[in-house]
Design an enzyme around this catalytic site. Structure first.
Site, short mmCIF file in Angstrom:
data_model
loop_
_atom_site.label_atom_id
_atom_site.label_comp_id
_atom_site.label_asym_id
_atom_site.label_seq_id
_atom_site.Cartn_x
_atom_site.Cartn_y
_atom_site.Cartn_z
N HIS A 61 0.86 -1.27 -0.45
CA HIS A 61 0.25 0.36 -0.25
C HIS A 61 0.47 1.44 -0.03
O HIS A 61 1.94 1.39 0.47
CB HIS A 61 -0.77 0.27 1.59
CG HIS A 61 -1.70 0.78 0.91
ND1 HIS A 61 -2.13 1.98 1.39
CD2 HIS A 61 -3.34 0.87 0.10
CE1 HIS A 61 -3.23 2.45 0.94
NE2 HIS A 61 -3.94 1.72 0.67
N ASP B 202 -7.54 -5.13 -0.51
CA ASP B 202 -8.48 -5.89 -1.71
C ASP B 202 -8.07 -7.22 -1.65
O ASP B 202 -8.32 -7.84 -2.16
CB ASP B 202 -7.97 -5.42 -2.40
CG ASP B 202 -8.01 -4.41 -3.61
OD1 ASP B 202 -7.50 -2.65 -3.52
OD2 ASP B 202 -9.03 -3.33 -3.38
#
Ligand code: SDX
Length: 430
Positions: free
Chosen positions: A306, A363
């Site tokens: 991320h 996700d």
């Protein structure tokens, strides 16, 4: 005396103001840097650059913290609903019972889509990706719902918010039904926002859809977890396009297009495709871990890593728990969940992932929940878009209300040819 940063360049010293946020984040304000020094800054990908001051969402990437308007995501996931969270993001505080009831009624009033829009769907080539359809249809909403000059700007904005929040969900379900040749199911005033979506997706004249409260709750949590995430790629797209003072439908369509990318919202579909490939190749995760670490291989572990979180994404933790709950309730098992857990366990023991702080992000497990509910794979990112819509709206509204707001126009450092003259084609050689 306000704290400043000192910049010494070309023998001159400049004092730059330091801005401190309510959670202690600090920034060097370079708003007047070019005017005062002739210098600009260079920051490809903007990873070191704050684009705005915002009061909507707080993220702490080191400690894995996420709060909407100060309320921890864990508490909202446990106690709130998606529509209540949407109200919180857009208006700044949790609604009273009366405000929530009025907001829900307004969304119901705007849940239908102009009948002429159905012909749009019928003329997209078969197999068109739902995100491309959605971006087009949202842009088309302005044509079907033009601005009414007699309305005040505030009333126009409020109605546009309600239309987008309600019609995006209806458009998504319509797109699915039409793509499968099934009869379109209309929204019902008897159902809540999330139950309505599930019913529009899965009800059929020959097989009525059973609305399970636990699955409705799971969808509320899914969309709460996706509702906002400060200045991510798609939100920055909405703010940038919105800074040109274009209508909100066009700005949201830009956000949908940005979210489509596999490095951003498209990752939820890419994760399931990756898990399926691992499963179909025998379930061994090590070869994929090896590929992810190979600098000569473009393969990335989808759902891992991320730009901001250098710790476990708090949303991924909740989503992982949600997988177990939904599968248990539906009395299903999903081999891909076992693959996902094995992949996570192996990666989190590997120094490449730990040294680079690559943890599961939102996700990584979200697709397992969507599969269990019955959402088709090519609609996973559409589900992300419906969830992120309140965040895009609230961020657009904040940028519109910002007194320092201006047209977004980044600069660059030119590295091309120096001045040279035009050469007629006859003199250019072979
Ligand atoms: C979302 O911004 C947000 O808030 C987004 C989001 C939201 O709610 O809006 O949280 C939603 O988009 C989540 C992220 C979904 N994307 C993925 O899961 C795709 C896989 N992840 C990576 O592509 C990556 O981790 C990013 C894009 C998410 C973040 O990457 P960075 O930190 O911006 O840096 P980078 O892409 O330049 O990668 C730095 C290095 C690269 O190696 P080098 O080219 O320098 O040799 O790290 C490597 C990358 O190859 N790397 C990975 C990796 N993630 C980064 N290598 C293997 N597997 C990975 N997952």
């Amino acid at each position: 005396m306000k704290e400043t940063a000192r910049l010494i360049v070309d023998g001159k010293t400049y004092e730059l103001p330091i801005v401190e946020g309510t959670e202690g984040e600090r920034a060097i304000d370079i708003s007047n840097l070019c005017r005062d020094t002739g210098f600009i800054t260079l920051d490809p990908g903007f990873g070191n650059t704050g684009s705005c001051i915002s009061s909507i969402t707080y993220m702490d990437g080191v400690n894995g913290i996420l709060r909407y308007r100060g309320i921890p995501i864990e508490q909202l996931a446990e106690h709130s609903s998606f529509i209540e969270t949407a109200y919180l993001l857009i208006n700044g505080d949790l609604p009273t019972a009366g405000q929530l009831s009025q907001f829900s009624a307004r969304l119901n009033d705007h849940s239908l889509v102009h009948e002429d829009m159905r012909t749009f769907f019928e003329h997209f080539p078969h197999g068109s990706h739902p995100m491309g359809i959605l971006a087009s249809m949202v842009n088309a909403l302005r044509a079907f719902y033009p601005e009414i000059p007699q309305r005040s700007e505030e009333e126009e904005i409020d109605i546009t918010f309600a239309r987008l929040l309600s019609k995006l969900r209806t458009l998504a379900a319509m797109s699915y039904k039409i793509s499968t040749g099934m009869k379109v199911v209309y929204p019902s005033h008897r159902l809540s926002y999330c139950a309505n979506f599930l019913n529009m997706m899965f009800d059929s004249p020959v097989r009525p859809y059973h609305i399970d409260d636990d699955i409705v709750h799971a969808l509320n949590v899914f969309w709460i977890l996706h509702a906002d995430h400060e200045q991510n790629c798609s939100t920055s797209a909405v703010r940038l396009v919105g800074s040109a003072r274009v209508n909100l439908y066009a700005a949201i369509s830009a956000g949908i297009s940005a979210l489509w990318g596999p490095l951003h919202g498209g990752a939820n579909q890419a994760v399931v495709e990756m898990l399926q490939e691992i499963h179909d190749s025998g379930g061994e995760v090590e070869p994929f871990i090896k590929r992810a670490k190979d600098k000569n291989d473009p393969f990335r572990l989808m759902g891992f890593g991320h730009s901001v979180y250098k710790n476990y994404d708090p949303r991924a933790r909740i989503m992982k728990e949600m997988c177990e709950k939904v599968l248990k309730k539906l009395r299903q098992s999903d081999p891909l969940l076992e693959v996902a857990k094995k992949l996570e366990e192996t990666a989190l023991k590997d120094s490449y992932f730990m040294d680079n702080h690559f943890y599961p992000n939102v996700d990584f497990y979200s697709g397992i929940v969507l599969r269990a509910i019955g959402i088709p794979l090519n609609m996973f990112t559409v589900m992300f878009a419906i969830g992120r819509l309140p965040g895009w709206i609230s961020q657009w509204k904040e940028s519109l209300d910002d007194p320092r707001g201006r047209l977004h126009r980044p600069r660059q450092i030119y590295m091309g040819s120096n001045k040279r003259d035009y050469i007629p084609v006859s003199e250019r050689g072979q």
